[in-house]
Motif scaffolding. Structure first.
Motif, short mmCIF file in Angstrom:
data_model
loop_
_atom_site.label_atom_id
_atom_site.label_comp_id
_atom_site.label_asym_id
_atom_site.label_seq_id
_atom_site.Cartn_x
_atom_site.Cartn_y
_atom_site.Cartn_z
N ILE A 6 0.76 -1.21 -0.05
CA ILE A 6 0.08 0.12 -0.01
C ILE A 6 0.81 1.16 0.02
CG2 ILE A 6 -1.48 1.26 1.34
CD1 ILE A 6 -2.95 -1.26 2.22
N LEU A 7 2.00 1.11 0.65
CA LEU A 7 2.74 2.37 0.71
C LEU A 7 3.54 2.71 -0.70
CD1 LEU A 7 4.04 4.29 2.85
CD2 LEU A 7 5.96 2.94 3.25
N TYR A 8 3.82 1.51 -1.22
CA TYR A 8 4.31 1.50 -2.58
C TYR A 8 3.33 2.21 -3.55
CZ TYR A 8 8.45 -1.43 -1.74
OH TYR A 8 9.59 -2.03 -1.40
N LEU A 9 1.74 1.84 -3.51
CA LEU A 9 1.11 2.59 -4.25
C LEU A 9 0.58 3.90 -4.13
CD1 LEU A 9 -1.07 1.74 -6.36
CD2 LEU A 9 -2.83 1.17 -4.57
N VAL A 10 0.87 4.28 -2.69
CA VAL A 10 0.72 5.87 -2.04
C VAL A 10 1.82 6.63 -2.65
CG1 VAL A 10 0.78 7.18 -0.20
CG2 VAL A 10 -0.71 5.29 -0.14
N PHE A 11 3.00 6.04 -2.72
CA PHE A 11 4.07 6.93 -3.08
C PHE A 11 4.07 7.08 -4.63
CE2 PHE A 11 6.87 5.84 0.45
CZ PHE A 11 6.53 6.89 1.24
N ALA A 12 3.59 6.14 -5.30
CA ALA A 12 3.31 6.01 -6.72
C ALA A 12 2.35 7.09 -7.23
CB ALA A 12 3.22 4.70 -7.32
N ALA A 13 1.26 7.10 -6.51
CA ALA A 13 0.10 7.96 -6.83
C ALA A 13 0.68 9.52 -6.54
CB ALA A 13 -0.89 7.59 -5.89
N ALA A 14 1.45 9.71 -5.57
CA ALA A 14 2.00 11.12 -5.00
C ALA A 14 2.94 11.55 -6.27
CB ALA A 14 2.81 11.15 -3.58
N MET A 15 3.66 10.41 -6.63
CA MET A 15 4.62 11.12 -7.66
C MET A 15 3.89 11.27 -8.88
SD MET A 15 7.67 11.16 -6.81
CE MET A 15 8.23 10.98 -5.21
N LEU A 16 2.61 10.64 -9.18
CA LEU A 16 1.95 10.64 -10.55
C LEU A 16 1.28 12.16 -10.36
CD1 LEU A 16 1.14 9.64 -13.26
CD2 LEU A 16 -1.08 8.62 -11.65
N VAL A 17 0.78 12.43 -9.22
CA VAL A 17 -0.09 13.90 -9.17
C VAL A 17 1.04 14.93 -9.27
CG1 VAL A 17 -1.32 15.20 -7.17
CG2 VAL A 17 -1.67 12.97 -7.68
N ASP A 18 2.31 14.94 -8.56
CA ASP A 18 3.08 15.88 -8.57
C ASP A 18 3.85 16.07 -10.15
OD1 ASP A 18 4.64 17.78 -7.46
OD2 ASP A 18 6.45 16.74 -7.09
N LEU A 19 3.86 15.00 -10.78
CA LEU A 19 4.22 14.98 -12.25
C LEU A 19 3.32 15.65 -12.90
CD1 LEU A 19 6.39 14.10 -14.33
CD2 LEU A 19 5.20 12.11 -14.58
N ILE A 20 1.92 15.48 -13.01
CA ILE A 20 0.84 15.89 -13.85
C ILE A 20 0.86 17.58 -13.38
CG2 ILE A 20 -1.30 16.15 -14.08
CD1 ILE A 20 -1.48 13.11 -13.88
N THR A 21 0.97 17.80 -12.14
CA THR A 21 1.01 19.29 -11.80
C THR A 21 2.10 19.89 -12.24
OG1 THR A 21 1.90 18.92 -9.54
CG2 THR A 21 -0.67 18.84 -9.60
N SER A 22 3.05 19.32 -12.28
CA SER A 22 4.34 20.04 -12.86
C SER A 22 4.08 20.52 -14.28
CB SER A 22 5.61 19.27 -12.78
OG SER A 22 5.49 18.35 -13.96
N PHE A 23 3.11 19.91 -14.97
CA PHE A 23 2.89 20.32 -16.39
C PHE A 23 1.93 21.62 -16.47
CE2 PHE A 23 4.36 15.91 -17.46
CZ PHE A 23 5.04 16.46 -18.57
N ASN A 24 1.07 21.75 -15.34
CA ASN A 24 0.48 23.06 -15.12
C ASN A 24 1.15 24.08 -14.44
OD1 ASN A 24 -1.73 21.40 -16.37
ND2 ASN A 24 -2.36 20.90 -14.32
N THR A 25 2.44 24.34 -14.31
CA THR A 25 3.06 25.28 -13.96
C THR A 25 3.86 26.19 -15.03
OG1 THR A 25 4.50 26.05 -11.98
CG2 THR A 25 5.00 23.98 -13.16
N THR A 26 4.16 27.35 -14.72
CA THR A 26 4.93 28.27 -15.42
C THR A 26 6.24 28.17 -15.18
OG1 THR A 26 4.29 30.16 -14.40
CG2 THR A 26 3.07 29.54 -16.23
N GLN A 27 6.74 27.48 -13.93
CA GLN A 27 7.94 27.74 -13.41
C GLN A 27 8.91 26.93 -14.49
OE1 GLN A 27 7.29 26.15 -9.53
NE2 GLN A 27 9.00 27.62 -8.64
N GLU A 28 10.17 27.61 -14.73
CA GLU A 28 11.03 26.71 -15.48
C GLU A 28 12.39 26.05 -14.60
OE1 GLU A 28 11.38 26.32 -18.60
OE2 GLU A 28 9.31 27.18 -18.73
N VAL A 29 12.11 26.35 -13.39
CA VAL A 29 13.19 25.94 -12.51
C VAL A 29 12.66 25.60 -11.34
CG1 VAL A 29 15.19 26.46 -11.09
CG2 VAL A 29 15.07 27.55 -13.23
N PHE A 30 12.85 24.37 -10.79
CA PHE A 30 12.27 23.61 -9.51
C PHE A 30 13.62 23.25 -8.77
CE2 PHE A 30 8.51 23.07 -11.73
CZ PHE A 30 7.52 22.85 -10.71
N ARG A 31 13.20 23.19 -7.44
CA ARG A 31 14.28 22.75 -6.48
C ARG A 31 14.01 21.37 -6.06
NH1 ARG A 31 17.02 26.40 -3.50
NH2 ARG A 31 18.19 25.48 -1.81
#
Length: 69
Positions: A6-31
């Protein structure tokens, strides 16, 4: 081991959400951790962790199926 799956699935879902939201940002540089990086390197970083956690989840799923048979 079910908790780990379940922990693997939660981490994968969190990474997917973060990856998708990175396409909706105008930032060119991330930390990432302690340094700044280009948006595409950030996305590759997130995608690699997404694939790592998803693969670990599916492998755990396969092991549990084999044990139950």
């Amino acid at each position: 081991m079910k908790f780990l799956k379940i922990l693997y699935l939660v981490f994968a879902a969190a990474m997917l959400v973060d990856l998708i939201t990175s396409f909706n940002t105008t930032q060119e540089v991330f930390r990432v951790l302690f340094w700044e990086t280009n948006i595409w390197w950030y996305r590759i970083y997130k995608l690699s962790f997404l694939l790592l956690f998803a693969t670990a989840f599916w492998e755990q799923q396969k092991r549990e199926k084999l044990k139950s048979q």
